[in-house]
Scaffold this motif. Structure first.
Motif, PDB file in Angstrom:
ATOM      1  N   ASP A 137       0.872  -1.172   0.000  1.00 47.87           N
ATOM      2  CA  ASP A 137       0.000   0.000   0.000  1.00 47.87           C
ATOM      3  C   ASP A 137       0.910   1.224   0.000  1.00 47.87           C
ATOM      4  OD1 ASP A 137      -1.365   2.280   1.618  1.00 47.87           O
ATOM      5  OD2 ASP A 137      -3.027   1.007   0.988  1.00 47.87           O
ATOM      6  N   ALA A 138       0.695   2.140  -0.932  1.00 54.89           N
ATOM      7  CA  ALA A 138       1.590   3.279  -1.085  1.00 54.89           C
ATOM      8  C   ALA A 138       1.619   4.181   0.143  1.00 54.89           C
ATOM      9  CB  ALA A 138       1.196   4.091  -2.313  1.00 54.89           C
ATOM     10  N   ASP A 139       0.518   4.258   0.854  1.00 55.45           N
ATOM     11  CA  ASP A 139       0.444   5.160   2.008  1.00 55.45           C
ATOM     12  C   ASP A 139       0.956   4.524   3.297  1.00 55.45           C
ATOM     13  OD1 ASP A 139      -0.684   7.254   0.495  1.00 55.45           O
ATOM     14  OD2 ASP A 139      -2.656   6.298   0.634  1.00 55.45           O
ATOM     15  N   THR A 140       0.498   3.316   3.581  1.00 52.55           N
ATOM     16  CA  THR A 140       0.821   2.675   4.861  1.00 52.55           C
ATOM     17  C   THR A 140       2.053   1.786   4.795  1.00 52.55           C
ATOM     18  OG1 THR A 140      -0.546   0.717   4.407  1.00 52.55           O
ATOM     19  CG2 THR A 140      -1.643   2.631   5.416  1.00 52.55           C
ATOM     20  N   LYS A 141       2.482   1.443   3.577  1.00 56.72           N
ATOM     21  CA  LYS A 141       3.583   0.495   3.339  1.00 56.72           C
ATOM     22  C   LYS A 141       3.234  -0.912   3.840  1.00 56.72           C
ATOM     23  CE  LYS A 141       5.998   3.940   1.765  1.00 56.72           C
ATOM     24  NZ  LYS A 141       5.063   5.030   2.077  1.00 56.72           N
ATOM     25  N   LYS A 142       1.963  -1.168   4.040  1.00 53.66           N
ATOM     26  CA  LYS A 142       1.511  -2.506   4.437  1.00 53.66           C
ATOM     27  C   LYS A 142       1.624  -3.458   3.251  1.00 53.66           C
ATOM     28  CE  LYS A 142      -2.552  -5.030   6.123  1.00 53.66           C
ATOM     29  NZ  LYS A 142      -3.987  -4.917   6.513  1.00 53.66           N
ATOM     30  N   VAL A 143       2.076  -4.685   3.528  1.00 54.90           N
ATOM     31  CA  VAL A 143       2.201  -5.693   2.477  1.00 54.90           C
ATOM     32  C   VAL A 143       0.815  -6.197   2.088  1.00 54.90           C
ATOM     33  CG1 VAL A 143       3.143  -7.934   1.836  1.00 54.90           C
ATOM     34  CG2 VAL A 143       4.480  -6.397   3.295  1.00 54.90           C
ATOM     35  N   ILE A 144       0.475  -6.036   0.826  1.00 50.24           N
ATOM     36  CA  ILE A 144      -0.819  -6.483   0.325  1.00 50.24           C
ATOM     37  C   ILE A 144      -0.718  -7.883  -0.265  1.00 50.24           C
ATOM     38  CG2 ILE A 144      -2.626  -6.027  -1.386  1.00 50.24           C
ATOM     39  CD1 ILE A 144      -1.964  -3.050  -1.081  1.00 50.24           C
ATOM     40  N   ASN A 145       0.372  -8.145  -0.962  1.00 52.49           N
ATOM     41  CA  ASN A 145       0.560  -9.454  -1.579  1.00 52.49           C
ATOM     42  C   ASN A 145       2.008  -9.600  -2.024  1.00 52.49           C
ATOM     43  OD1 ASN A 145      -0.462 -11.994  -2.411  1.00 52.49           O
ATOM     44  ND2 ASN A 145      -2.344 -11.003  -3.127  1.00 52.49           N
ATOM     45  N   THR A 146       2.382 -10.802  -2.429  1.00 50.74           N
ATOM     46  CA  THR A 146       3.712 -11.045  -2.976  1.00 50.74           C
ATOM     47  C   THR A 146       3.593 -11.928  -4.211  1.00 50.74           C
ATOM     48  OG1 THR A 146       4.130 -13.038  -1.645  1.00 50.74           O
ATOM     49  CG2 THR A 146       4.807 -10.902  -0.701  1.00 50.74           C
ATOM     50  N   PHE A 147       4.614 -11.864  -5.042  1.00 51.28           N
ATOM     51  CA  PHE A 147       4.658 -12.670  -6.261  1.00 51.28           C
ATOM     52  C   PHE A 147       6.086 -13.130  -6.497  1.00 51.28           C
ATOM     53  CE2 PHE A 147       5.838 -12.711 -10.774  1.00 51.28           C
ATOM     54  CZ  PHE A 147       4.980 -13.691 -11.254  1.00 51.28           C
ATOM     55  N   GLY A 148       6.220 -14.325  -7.011  1.00 50.48           N
ATOM     56  CA  GLY A 148       7.542 -14.825  -7.386  1.00 50.48           C
ATOM     57  C   GLY A 148       7.971 -16.017  -6.540  1.00 50.48           C
ATOM     58  N   PRO A 149       9.099 -16.589  -6.930  1.00 54.42           N
ATOM     59  CA  PRO A 149      10.035 -16.126  -7.950  1.00 54.42           C
ATOM     60  C   PRO A 149       9.653 -16.477  -9.392  1.00 54.42           C
ATOM     61  CG  PRO A 149      10.873 -18.112  -6.927  1.00 54.42           C
ATOM     62  CD  PRO A 149       9.631 -17.743  -6.174  1.00 54.42           C
ATOM     63  N   ARG A 150       8.654 -17.350  -9.550  1.00 52.86           N
ATOM     64  CA  ARG A 150       8.287 -17.762 -10.906  1.00 52.86           C
ATOM     65  C   ARG A 150       6.784 -17.638 -11.111  1.00 52.86           C
ATOM     66  NH1 ARG A 150      11.665 -21.960  -8.957  1.00 52.86           N
ATOM     67  NH2 ARG A 150      13.725 -21.986  -9.957  1.00 52.86           N
ATOM     68  N   PRO A 151       6.346 -17.557 -12.377  1.00 52.39           N
ATOM     69  CA  PRO A 151       4.912 -17.622 -12.673  1.00 52.39           C
ATOM     70  C   PRO A 151       4.344 -18.957 -12.228  1.00 52.39           C
ATOM     71  CG  PRO A 151       6.173 -16.890 -14.590  1.00 52.39           C
ATOM     72  CD  PRO A 151       7.166 -17.378 -13.582  1.00 52.39           C
ATOM     73  N   SER A 152       3.035 -19.006 -12.058  1.00 49.18           N
ATOM     74  CA  SER A 152       2.384 -20.193 -11.495  1.00 49.18           C
ATOM     75  C   SER A 152       2.692 -21.477 -12.267  1.00 49.18           C
ATOM     76  CB  SER A 152       0.873 -19.976 -11.425  1.00 49.18           C
ATOM     77  OG  SER A 152       0.367 -19.606 -12.710  1.00 49.18           O
ATOM     78  N   ALA A 153       2.625 -21.435 -13.591  1.00 45.92           N
ATOM     79  CA  ALA A 153       2.863 -22.653 -14.378  1.00 45.92           C
ATOM     80  C   ALA A 153       4.304 -23.121 -14.246  1.00 45.92           C
ATOM     81  CB  ALA A 153       2.519 -22.404 -15.844  1.00 45.92           C
ATOM     82  N   ALA A 154       5.250 -22.185 -14.216  1.00 43.50           N
ATOM     83  CA  ALA A 154       6.657 -22.545 -14.059  1.00 43.50           C
ATOM     84  C   ALA A 154       6.922 -23.096 -12.660  1.00 43.50           C
ATOM     85  CB  ALA A 154       7.543 -21.331 -14.321  1.00 43.50           C
ATOM     86  N   THR A 155       6.255 -22.531 -11.675  1.00 48.29           N
ATOM     87  CA  THR A 155       6.381 -23.033 -10.309  1.00 48.29           C
ATOM     88  C   THR A 155       5.927 -24.484 -10.227  1.00 48.29           C
ATOM     89  OG1 THR A 155       6.042 -20.835  -9.352  1.00 48.29           O
ATOM     90  CG2 THR A 155       5.597 -22.724  -7.922  1.00 48.29           C
ATOM     91  N   GLN A 156       4.837 -24.795 -10.914  1.00 43.63           N
ATOM     92  CA  GLN A 156       4.331 -26.164 -10.927  1.00 43.63           C
ATOM     93  C   GLN A 156       5.297 -27.096 -11.642  1.00 43.63           C
ATOM     94  OE1 GLN A 156       1.373 -27.110  -9.281  1.00 43.63           O
ATOM     95  NE2 GLN A 156       2.390 -29.095  -9.583  1.00 43.63           N
ATOM     96  N   MET A 157       5.885 -26.625 -12.718  1.00 41.02           N
ATOM     97  CA  MET A 157       6.884 -27.421 -13.444  1.00 41.02           C
ATOM     98  C   MET A 157       8.053 -27.788 -12.538  1.00 41.02           C
ATOM     99  SD  MET A 157       7.172 -25.494 -17.145  1.00 41.02           S
ATOM    100  CE  MET A 157       8.685 -26.389 -17.550  1.00 41.02           C
TER     101      MET A 157
END
Length: 202
Positions: A137-157
């Protein structure tokens, strides 16, 4: 956590500054990170070419562009990466392409080995895997979500291969690179839009 994130933001760079840094490293036969081996230097040079190609060729669908233009929640996307990382070379340009489509997403970049305290807050299965994107969140700096290190299909691979073979092999890494080339960033872009805190129905 908030203090670590804010300190990291203060020393962060833009995506264009990151690209400029990688260009400089390649010209001087260097790499980012705590180690500087010949292999890592070579990976950085290879990844520069990959990122340059994706920066020019990546496209989003019109629906995705409209969704991002309608997105009205100010966010900071803080990406942790290293120039030698093969996954990052394919994923970072997608993150940037998505962020560029919204005036409300400010993408910032930091290097993993220069920010160990930040990295250790966002481990993947106990590992310092990059790239890792922290959506704030730009104002509070609260973590809303995370992504990575890979896209979902690559993660499954990767998960399936490890389950079958115990560890990742050089041959599998080549297969993964071929997947990235064939996917053209579509899975990563779709994954990122699904993580936005407010979905816009089109």
């Amino acid at each position: 956590m908030k203090e670590i994130i804010e300190n990291s933001l203060e020393t962060s760079m833009s995506y264009n500054e990151y690209i400029t840094l990688v260009d400089y490293l390649v010209l001087n036969n260097k790499t980012t990170g705590a180690e500087s081996t010949e292999d890592l230097v070579n990976y950085t040079a290879l990844n520069q070419k990959r990122m340059s190609r994706w920066d020019k060729r990546l496209t989003l669908t019109e629906s995705q562009k409209e969704q991002l233009k309608a997105f009205d929640k100010p966010m900071i996307w803080l990406a942790i990466t290293e120039s030698w990382c093969g996954d990052a070379a394919h994923v970072m340009p997608v993150i940037n392409k998505v962020a560029e489509q919204s005036e409300n997403i400010n993408l910032r970049v930091v290097l993993r080995d220069e920010h160990p305290e930040l990295m250790d807050l966002f481990l993947t299965n106990g590992a310092r895997a990059v790239p890792k994107l922290i959506m704030l969140d730009a104002d509070t700096k609260k973590v809303i979500n995370t992504f990575g290190p890979r896209p979902s299909a690559a993660t499954q691979m990767v998960s399936d291969y490890k389950a079958a073979h115990g560890q990742i092999t050089p041959e599998f890494k080549e297969d993964l690179q071929l997947w990235y080339n064939k996917d053209k960033g579509k899975t990563a872009a779709s994954d990122l839009l699904k993580l936005l805190p407010v979905s816009v129905s089109l």
